[in-house]
Design an enzyme around this catalytic site. Structure first.
Site: not given
Length: 615
Positions: A481, A489, A498, A524
């Site tokens: 992770d 983000n 992304d 993620e």
């Protein structure tokens, strides 16, 4: 008409005499044949009488010999044919009486012979009865024996007399029959000679009055029949023959005209028939081609993967193009290499792969044919000594080049028709295969990172678990992770997030082995399935990945973003551990959560696995 009437009268007279001679000769031959048959019947009658007398004497003699053997040896085997001989002697006596009824002298002798033979048979039968009753040695009666001998001598004398008389009659009847035959032969010779004379006379009449005009007419007919359409009969002789010749000439003129018209019509019909036959053969071949290609199309519509496509093409291409050789090439996804998918007929040029720029057909986007060496530029993939025509036909659908059909020996229109339909079917099949491949990729790939998705992960985990259980090797699962991804983000935007996920996915994919399965688990979070990896090995490999990600920076719109850290949870499953494979993902996920709680940027394993590794 007088000449014709005179000729007819002479012919009729000769024919009447001939008919009368034939009827007279036939009646005479019929009567003579009846007399000859009667004479030969009497000859046969005498022979039957003689044969019957000989048989009667033989039957009695054989019966007497059997009786004598029985009385001397007391062996009943001698009497095996005794009863049969007596029965046969009785039948022969009756036959002789029936045969000599027409001869009074022989009739009297036959009656006497019948009585003597009857007495002889009775004496022998009584002797057999006594022998069976008192025994053969005591059954001998001298008086009966002498009486039997006397009777046998009388029978012999009487049969000899009857035979001599019948032989005399046989000789006389044979002489009569031969004389009748000689008389008939003489009559046949004379009658045939007379009939021959009459026929010769009739032939002379025909020859003298009719043959020459008919020969002239027949000669004209033969020459006309042989192909001389100018042949005509000579007009001469009697009025009737002149009219016959004129009629023939008119008929020949009309027939010549009709034959010319018939020949023209026949030639037209022959050409039409040949064209019809050729069209019929073409239609039959076309129908066969359509049926084959329809079968191929149905198979192509039913395939599910590229392996089945190769199987179908290998089966049907030799049937669709049996007189040709060639190969089918497919353009790869990078459009930089053509790979051979199927081949048939052992072509001279048959490379496994080649670049698209080696084919002039692909360069020009249309067919490229080389009928002979030097007639046109030879493609790079078809170089060499190829003594037949070469054709490169690009497979195009929707303006996109999908592949290439290379054919050697293409010649007639039917082959070109089959090739055209084949290309359409193959193009459709390749389009469908590409579509299936893209759909398959879309169903198992994550569109952002191009890693396998969670659906594929679940299927692959079951397969690898079954393989590990069979082979007894460990199966490692890594849950990873990205730390503080939500903050990243929110700070840099979704597009930057992304980009970060794509970069991390690339690092994970390049870091693990080719056989390891890297998936995006969700958001993620990433998952790695490492078949055959031990706990120590997978921990070492994940730690290397953790350091590489921490040192990684992201170039996004001219900015360098980072650094980024990741947390990892690891679990290793073995068949000997006794755990269910279904708990493997959950255990690794809980280890990941533990790494998150303990400060992130670290690796945590399932506790019992750590203990096992320490031991």
């Amino acid at each position: 008409m007088k000449l014709l009437a005179s000729l007819s009268a002479r012919m009729y007279a000769v024919m009447a005499l001939s008919a009368l001679a034939v009827l007279s000769l036939g009646a005479f031959l019929l009567q003579s044949s009846y007399q000859s048959r009667e004479a030969f019947d009497w000859v046969s009658h005498s022979q039957r009488v003689i044969i019957s007398l000989n048989s009667l004497q033989a039957s009695l003699g054989e019966a007497e010999s059997g009786l004598r053997g029985y009385l001397l040896t007391d062996d009943p085997a001698y009497l095996a044919r005794f009863e049969g001989n007596l029965g046969q002697a009785h039948q022969l006596r009756e036959r002789i009486l029936d045969l000599v009824q027409d001869n009074p002298t022989q009739w009297k002798r036959a009656k006497t012979l019948n009585l003597l033979a009857n007495d002889k048979a009775r004496i022998m039968a009584d002797a057999v009865k006594r022998g069976r009753r008192v025994g053969a040695s005591r059954a001998v009666d001298p008086l009966a024996r002498d009486r039997g001998r006397s009777l046998m001598q009388d029978i012999s004398i009487l049969t000899n007399a009857m035979r001599d008389d019948e032989r005399r009659l046989l000789l006389q009847r044979t002489v009569d029959a031969r004389q009748g035959y000689l008389f008939v032969r003489a009559a046949v010779v004379v009658g045939c000679s007379l009939l021959t004379l009459l026929i010769v006379l009739l032939g002379w009449q025909i020859r003298s009055g009719m043959t020459r005009p008919l020969e002239d007419l027949l000669d004209a007919v033969k020459r006309f029949g042989a192909g001389d359409r100018t042949a005509r009969a000579k007009v001469g002789g009697s009025v009737e023959f002149r009219e016959l010749a004129l009629t023939h000439n008119i008929m020949a003129e009309q027939l010549g005209t009709a034959i010319e018209q018939s020949n023209r019509t026949e030639a037209m019909l022959a050409r039409a028939n040949n064209e019809l036959l050729e069209r019929s053969r073409t239609l039959e071949a076309r129908q066969h081609s359509i049926e084959l290609l329809s079968d191929l199309a149905r198979r192509l519509q039913a395939i599910r993967d590229e392996g089945e496509l190769t199987t179908v093409l290998d089966c049907f291409l030799p049937q669709v193009l049996p007189d040709l050789a060639g190969s089918l090439y497919v353009l790869n996804h990078s459009h930089n290499l053509l790979t051979r998918l199927s081949t048939w007929g052992e072509p001279y040029a048959n490379p496994e792969t080649f670049a698209p720029d080696q084919c002039w057909g692909l360069r020009r986007g249309q067919s490229h044919a080389v009928e002979r060496t030097g007639a046109d530029i030879v493609c790079g993939h078809a170089r060499g000594n190829v003594p037949v025509e070469r054709l490169c036909e690009p497979v195009i659908a929707g303006g996109e080049v999908l592949g290439l059909i290379y054919v050697e020996g293409l010649s007639d229109a039917e082959d070109r028709f089959r090739l055209t339909l084949l290309m359409e079917n193959v193009a459709l099949a390749l389009v469908n295969e590409n579509l299936r491949s893209r759909l398959r990729e879309q169903s198992i790939r994550d569109p952002l990172t191009r890693l396998f998705n969670r659906r594929y992960l679940e299927e692959a985990l079951q397969i690898e678990a079954a393989r590990a259980q069979r082979s007894g090797t460990p199966l490692a699962v890594v849950m990873a992770d990205v730390d503080h991804f939500k903050r990243f983000n929110d700070t840099h935007g979704h597009e930057a997030g992304d980009a970060l996920l794509r970069a991390v996915a690339g690092q994970i994919q390049t870091h693990f082995r080719h056989g390891d399965i890297v998936c995006r688990y969700g958001g993620e979070e990433f998952t790695v399935i490492a078949p055959g990896a031990s706990l120590a090995l997978i921990c070492q490999r994940v730690d290397e990945l953790r350091r590489m990600v921490r040192e990684m920076t992201i170039d996004f719109r001219g900015q360098r973003l980072g650094p980024v850290t990741m947390s990892f949870g690891i679990d290793v499953w073995t068949a000997a551990g006794g755990r269910s494979i279904d708990a493997l993902i959950g255990e690794a996920d809980r280890a990941l959560f533990r790494a998150k709680r303990l400060g992130r940027d670290r690796i945590e394993t399932v506790p019992q696995r750590v203990a096992a590794a320490a031991e």
